[in-house]
Design a protein around this motif. Structure first.
Motif, PDB file in Angstrom:
ATOM      1  N   VAL B 247       0.849  -1.202   0.000  1.00  0.00           N
ATOM      2  CA  VAL B 247       0.000   0.000   0.000  1.00  0.00           C
ATOM      3  C   VAL B 247       0.881   1.248   0.000  1.00  0.00           C
ATOM      4  O   VAL B 247       0.655   2.191  -0.773  1.00  0.00           O
ATOM      5  CB  VAL B 247      -0.963   0.013   1.215  1.00  0.00           C
ATOM      6  N   ALA B 248       1.925   1.243   0.816  1.00  0.00           N
ATOM      7  CA  ALA B 248       2.823   2.400   0.881  1.00  0.00           C
ATOM      8  C   ALA B 248       3.516   2.617  -0.456  1.00  0.00           C
ATOM      9  O   ALA B 248       3.659   3.754  -0.925  1.00  0.00           O
ATOM     10  CB  ALA B 248       3.855   2.199   1.984  1.00  0.00           C
ATOM     11  N   VAL B 249       3.941   1.532  -1.103  1.00  0.00           N
ATOM     12  CA  VAL B 249       4.622   1.657  -2.397  1.00  0.00           C
ATOM     13  C   VAL B 249       3.684   2.268  -3.433  1.00  0.00           C
ATOM     14  O   VAL B 249       4.058   3.189  -4.162  1.00  0.00           O
ATOM     15  CB  VAL B 249       5.147   0.284  -2.880  1.00  0.00           C
ATOM     16  N   PHE B 250       2.431   1.773  -3.482  1.00  0.00           N
ATOM     17  CA  PHE B 250       1.513   2.318  -4.481  1.00  0.00           C
ATOM     18  C   PHE B 250       1.081   3.744  -4.154  1.00  0.00           C
ATOM     19  O   PHE B 250       0.849   4.546  -5.051  1.00  0.00           O
ATOM     20  CB  PHE B 250       0.311   1.386  -4.669  1.00  0.00           C
ATOM     21  N   ALA B 251       1.006   4.046  -2.864  1.00  0.00           N
ATOM     22  CA  ALA B 251       0.659   5.415  -2.481  1.00  0.00           C
ATOM     23  C   ALA B 251       1.762   6.387  -2.913  1.00  0.00           C
ATOM     24  O   ALA B 251       1.494   7.532  -3.269  1.00  0.00           O
ATOM     25  CB  ALA B 251       0.449   5.500  -0.971  1.00  0.00           C
ATOM     26  N   GLY B 252       3.004   5.922  -2.911  1.00  0.00           N
ATOM     27  CA  GLY B 252       4.117   6.792  -3.264  1.00  0.00           C
ATOM     28  C   GLY B 252       4.251   7.022  -4.755  1.00  0.00           C
ATOM     29  O   GLY B 252       4.819   8.022  -5.192  1.00  0.00           O
ATOM     30  N   THR B 279       7.824   3.031   5.870  1.00  0.00           N
ATOM     31  CA  THR B 279       8.173   4.408   5.550  1.00  0.00           C
ATOM     32  C   THR B 279       9.211   4.462   4.425  1.00  0.00           C
ATOM     33  O   THR B 279       9.093   5.246   3.480  1.00  0.00           O
ATOM     34  CB  THR B 279       8.749   5.117   6.789  1.00  0.00           C
ATOM     35  N   LEU B 280      10.222   3.603   4.530  1.00  0.00           N
ATOM     36  CA  LEU B 280      11.261   3.590   3.510  1.00  0.00           C
ATOM     37  C   LEU B 280      10.712   3.161   2.152  1.00  0.00           C
ATOM     38  O   LEU B 280      11.067   3.731   1.121  1.00  0.00           O
ATOM     39  CB  LEU B 280      12.390   2.641   3.920  1.00  0.00           C
ATOM     40  N   ALA B 281       9.819   2.180   2.147  1.00  0.00           N
ATOM     41  CA  ALA B 281       9.225   1.728   0.900  1.00  0.00           C
ATOM     42  C   ALA B 281       8.465   2.877   0.241  1.00  0.00           C
ATOM     43  O   ALA B 281       8.567   3.108  -0.972  1.00  0.00           O
ATOM     44  CB  ALA B 281       8.292   0.549   1.157  1.00  0.00           C
ATOM     45  N   PHE B 282       7.743   3.628   1.052  1.00  0.00           N
ATOM     46  CA  PHE B 282       7.000   4.788   0.555  1.00  0.00           C
ATOM     47  C   PHE B 282       7.959   5.819  -0.039  1.00  0.00           C
ATOM     48  O   PHE B 282       7.761   6.341  -1.135  1.00  0.00           O
ATOM     49  CB  PHE B 282       6.204   5.400   1.710  1.00  0.00           C
ATOM     50  N   CYS B 283       9.031   6.083   0.684  1.00  0.00           N
ATOM     51  CA  CYS B 283       9.994   7.095   0.260  1.00  0.00           C
ATOM     52  C   CYS B 283      10.669   6.709  -1.058  1.00  0.00           C
ATOM     53  O   CYS B 283      10.763   7.509  -1.988  1.00  0.00           O
ATOM     54  CB  CYS B 283      11.032   7.268   1.361  1.00  0.00           C
ATOM     55  N   MET B 284      11.122   5.463  -1.151  1.00  0.00           N
ATOM     56  CA  MET B 284      11.799   5.005  -2.371  1.00  0.00           C
ATOM     57  C   MET B 284      10.859   5.105  -3.564  1.00  0.00           C
ATOM     58  O   MET B 284      11.247   5.503  -4.650  1.00  0.00           O
ATOM     59  CB  MET B 284      12.216   3.539  -2.236  1.00  0.00           C
ATOM     60  N   SER B 285       9.616   4.707  -3.346  1.00  0.00           N
ATOM     61  CA  SER B 285       8.659   4.724  -4.433  1.00  0.00           C
ATOM     62  C   SER B 285       8.404   6.150  -4.919  1.00  0.00           C
ATOM     63  O   SER B 285       8.292   6.413  -6.117  1.00  0.00           O
ATOM     64  CB  SER B 285       7.372   4.063  -3.935  1.00  0.00           C
ATOM     65  N   THR B 286       8.365   7.092  -4.001  1.00  0.00           N
ATOM     66  CA  THR B 286       8.157   8.490  -4.381  1.00  0.00           C
ATOM     67  C   THR B 286       9.352   9.041  -5.146  1.00  0.00           C
ATOM     68  O   THR B 286       9.208   9.734  -6.140  1.00  0.00           O
ATOM     69  CB  THR B 286       7.963   9.347  -3.106  1.00  0.00           C
ATOM     70  N   VAL B 287      10.548   8.683  -4.683  1.00  0.00           N
ATOM     71  CA  VAL B 287      11.759   9.296  -5.218  1.00  0.00           C
ATOM     72  C   VAL B 287      12.244   8.622  -6.500  1.00  0.00           C
ATOM     73  O   VAL B 287      12.592   9.281  -7.477  1.00  0.00           O
ATOM     74  CB  VAL B 287      12.884   9.249  -4.155  1.00  0.00           C
ATOM     75  N   ALA B 288      12.263   7.290  -6.504  1.00  0.00           N
ATOM     76  CA  ALA B 288      12.980   6.596  -7.579  1.00  0.00           C
ATOM     77  C   ALA B 288      12.093   6.119  -8.712  1.00  0.00           C
ATOM     78  O   ALA B 288      12.578   5.792  -9.780  1.00  0.00           O
ATOM     79  CB  ALA B 288      13.759   5.420  -7.004  1.00  0.00           C
ATOM     80  N   ALA B 289      10.790   6.058  -8.487  1.00  0.00           N
ATOM     81  CA  ALA B 289       9.925   5.618  -9.575  1.00  0.00           C
ATOM     82  C   ALA B 289       9.012   6.769  -9.952  1.00  0.00           C
ATOM     83  O   ALA B 289       7.919   6.891  -9.446  1.00  0.00           O
ATOM     84  CB  ALA B 289       9.106   4.411  -9.153  1.00  0.00           C
ATOM     85  N   SER B 290       9.491   7.637 -10.822  1.00  0.00           N
ATOM     86  CA  SER B 290       8.652   8.770 -11.185  1.00  0.00           C
ATOM     87  C   SER B 290       8.285   8.691 -12.657  1.00  0.00           C
ATOM     88  O   SER B 290       9.101   8.318 -13.494  1.00  0.00           O
ATOM     89  CB  SER B 290       9.376  10.075 -10.886  1.00  0.00           C
ATOM     90  N   PHE B 291       7.057   9.027 -12.950  1.00  0.00           N
ATOM     91  CA  PHE B 291       6.589   8.899 -14.322  1.00  0.00           C
ATOM     92  C   PHE B 291       7.339   9.790 -15.320  1.00  0.00           C
ATOM     93  O   PHE B 291       7.670   9.340 -16.409  1.00  0.00           O
ATOM     94  CB  PHE B 291       5.075   9.114 -14.394  1.00  0.00           C
ATOM     95  N   PRO B 292       7.637  11.053 -14.979  1.00  0.00           N
ATOM     96  CA  PRO B 292       8.364  11.873 -15.956  1.00  0.00           C
ATOM     97  C   PRO B 292       9.673  11.215 -16.395  1.00  0.00           C
ATOM     98  O   PRO B 292      10.021  11.218 -17.573  1.00  0.00           O
ATOM     99  CB  PRO B 292       8.643  13.172 -15.191  1.00  0.00           C
TER     100      PRO B 292
END
Lengths: 78, 336
Positions: B247-252, B279-292
Motif C-alpha cells: 500500500v505504501a509503495v503504491f501510495a508513493g 516508511t522507507l518503501a514509501f519514500c523510495m517509491s516516491t523518489v525513484a519511480a517517477s513517471f516523468p
C-alpha cells in the motif's frame, strides 16, 4: 554563417543555452543559425554524456553546463 | 552544535511570537523553523565542500573506470558512482547512450540511474541531521541494494533485447570491438580557483533547484508533526501487517518528489509510529519511480523493457520494506 547546434533532450537549461547564444551573437553582430537538437541518436553521435552541449559547424565545443558569457564570446569568435 | 537551531526556533516561535509550546500550531511552527534553518545551513556548507572535492570527477572518467573493471564489480561501481557523481536527471538519456555505446551492460548503467535519485549528498545530509547516522547507513545500504539488485535482474533477463533499435545497435557494435585499450580520458588539472568556481556554481544550481522542496517537505512534515496524534498510524493503519508495505509503495507512486522533499516527511511518519520499513518503501517509491523519468527513458527503450524495469523496481521496494520491518527491532534498538 555559423551553424550552431545546442544538444539536449529538452530541459530548461538547453533552452537557456540557445537563447543566450543568440543574444550574444546578436550583440556582437555575428550571424548564426541556432538549432536545438533533441534527437537522442544525434546526441549520441556527438559522444556527449552531459547536456546541454554545444556544437559549432558539426564540432563539439562545450558540454555539461549552460556556457557563461565569456565562454560564448570565445566560441563565437573562433 | 546543532542545538543552535533548536534555540533559534525556541526564541523565535515561543518568545518573539509568543506561541504556546503545547499548542498544535506552536509545535508545528517550531518544528518548521528548526528544521528549515538547520537544513539550509547544513546544505549550503556541505554542498560547497563536497563540490570542491569532486570538481574533477566527470562522467567520461567514470565511464572509463567502469569499463576497465570486471562485470560483477561493475554493478557495485555503477551504483556507487550513481550516488556520488553530480548528475541532473535531464542528462539521463545522453548518459544512458554514452554508457551503452561504450559497451557497458544495461544492468550496470541502470544500477547507476536507479541509485542516482535515491542517494546524493543532499539526501545524506538531511537524513543524518534529521534521523541520525544509524538510519542514514541503512538508507544508503538499501539504495545501493535496490540499484545493484535491479541491474543484475535486468541483465539476467537479457533486457538489452528490448532497447530501441539504434541503441541496441550501438551496444552491439561496442561489444564486438574490444574496448580494453581505449585511452583514459585526461584528468583535468584544476587550481583552487577552478574548484571554487565549480563549487560556487554547483551550490547555486542545487540550492536553486531544491529550496522549494525543502520548504514543502518540512512544511508537510511539520503539519504531520503538530496535527497528527502520536501513534495515529499504529492505531489506524495497523502496525506492520504485510499489506502495509505494498500500500505504501503504491501510495508513493503518483507522488513525484525528490529525496529532499520526502525526507522531512519520513521523519514525521516514523515519529508518529509508521514502521520504518513501510516508511522507507514509501519514500523510495516516491523518489525513484517517477513517471516523468520513465517517459524520458521511452526514447531509448521499448515499452516491454520499460515495464520490466518498473515491475523490478516496485518489487524491490516491497522486499526492502518487508525486510526492514522484520529486522528493525535489531537495527534500530536505540531509535526514537
Amino acid at each position: 554563417m555559423k551553424k550552431i547546434e545546442v544538444l539536449g533532450t529538452g530541459c530548461k537549461k538547453c533552452v537557456t543555452t540557445a537563447e543566450q547564444i543568440e543574444a550574444v551573437a546578436g550583440e556582437l553582430g555575428i550571424k548564426v543559425e541556432v538549432e536545438k537538437v533533441t534527437d537522442p541518436a544525434a546526441i549520441m553521435g556527438y559522444q556527449v554524456m552531459s547536456t546541454p552541449a554545444v556544437a559549432i559547424d558539426g564540432k563539439l565545443v562545450h558540454s555539461g553546463s549552460v556556457p557563461n558569457r565569456n565562454k560564448i564570446e570565445t566560441l563565437l569568435k573562433t | 552544535m546543532l542545538e543552535v537551531f533548536t534555540w533559534l526556533a525556541n526564541w523565535l516561535v515561543y518568545e518573539l511570537m509568543g506561541l504556546d509550546p503545547t499548542s498544535k500550531f506552536g509545535t508545528s511552527l517550531h518544528f518548521f523553523v528548526e528544521d528549515t534553518t538547520k537544513i539550509f545551513a547544513l546544505l549550503v556548507v556541505m554542498i560547497y565542500v563536497i563540490a570542491l572535492m569532486r570538481a574533477s570527477l566527470n562522467l567520461e572518467r567514470v565511464r572509463h573506470y567502469i569499463q576497465q573493471k570486471p562485470r560483477l564489480a561493475g554493478y557495485g561501481l555503477g551504483a556507487s558512482f550513481g550516488a556520488i557523481t553530480p548528475f541532473c536527471s535531464c542528462s539521463s538519456i545522453p548518459l544512458f547512450l554514452g554508457f551503452t555505446s561504450a559497451g557497458i551492460p544495461l544492468g550496470i548503467t541502470m544500477a547507476f540511474l536507479f541509485t542516482s535519485p535515491i542517494i546524493n549528498e543532499v539526501a545524506i545530509i538531511m537524513l543524518w541531521s534529521l534521523l541520525g547516522w544509524e538510519f542514514t547507513l541503512v538508507y544508503i545500504a538499501i539504495g545501493m541494494a535496490v540499484g545493484i539488485g535491479g541491474g543484475m535482474i535486468l541483465d539476467t533477463l537479457k533486457g538489452e533485447r528490448w532497447l530501441k533499435d539504434f541503441a541496441a545497435k550501438a551496444y552491439q557494435q561496442a561489444a564486438e570491438t574490444p574496448q580494453g585499450d581505449a585511452p583514459a580520458p585526461e584528468v583535468p588539472i584544476l587550481t583552487f580557483k577552478d574548484r571554487h568556481e565549480f563549487a560556487r556554481d554547483e551550490l547555486k544550481e542545487i540550492a536553486g533547484r531544491i529550496w522549494k522542496w525543502v520548504i514543502i517537505g518540512v512544511g508537510l512534515g511539520a503539519a504531520l508533526h503538530g496535527f497528527v496524534p502520536d501513534g495515529w498510524f499504529a492505531d489506524n493503519l495497523g502496525s506492520g501487517q504485510w499489506w502495509n508495505v505494498p500500500v505504501a509503495v503504491f501510495a508513493g507512486l503518483p507522488l513525484y518528489s525528490n529525496a529532499t522533499g520526502v525526507i522531512p516527511v519520513m521523519e514525521s511518519l516514523i515519529l508518529k509510529g509508521l514502521p520504518v520499513g513501510t516508511t522507507l518503501a514509501f519514500c523510495m517509491s516516491t523518489v525513484a519511480a517517477s513517471f516523468p523519468e520513465f517517459i524520458m527513458l521511452k526514447q531509448v527503450m521499448q515499452w516491454r523493457l520499460l515495464t520490466t524495469i518498473f515491475v523490478i523496481l516496485l518489487a524491490n521496494f516491497m522486499i526492502v520494506g518487508w525486510l526492514i520491518n522484520l529486522l528493525s527491532p535489531w537495527l534500530f534498538s536505540g531509535f526514537h
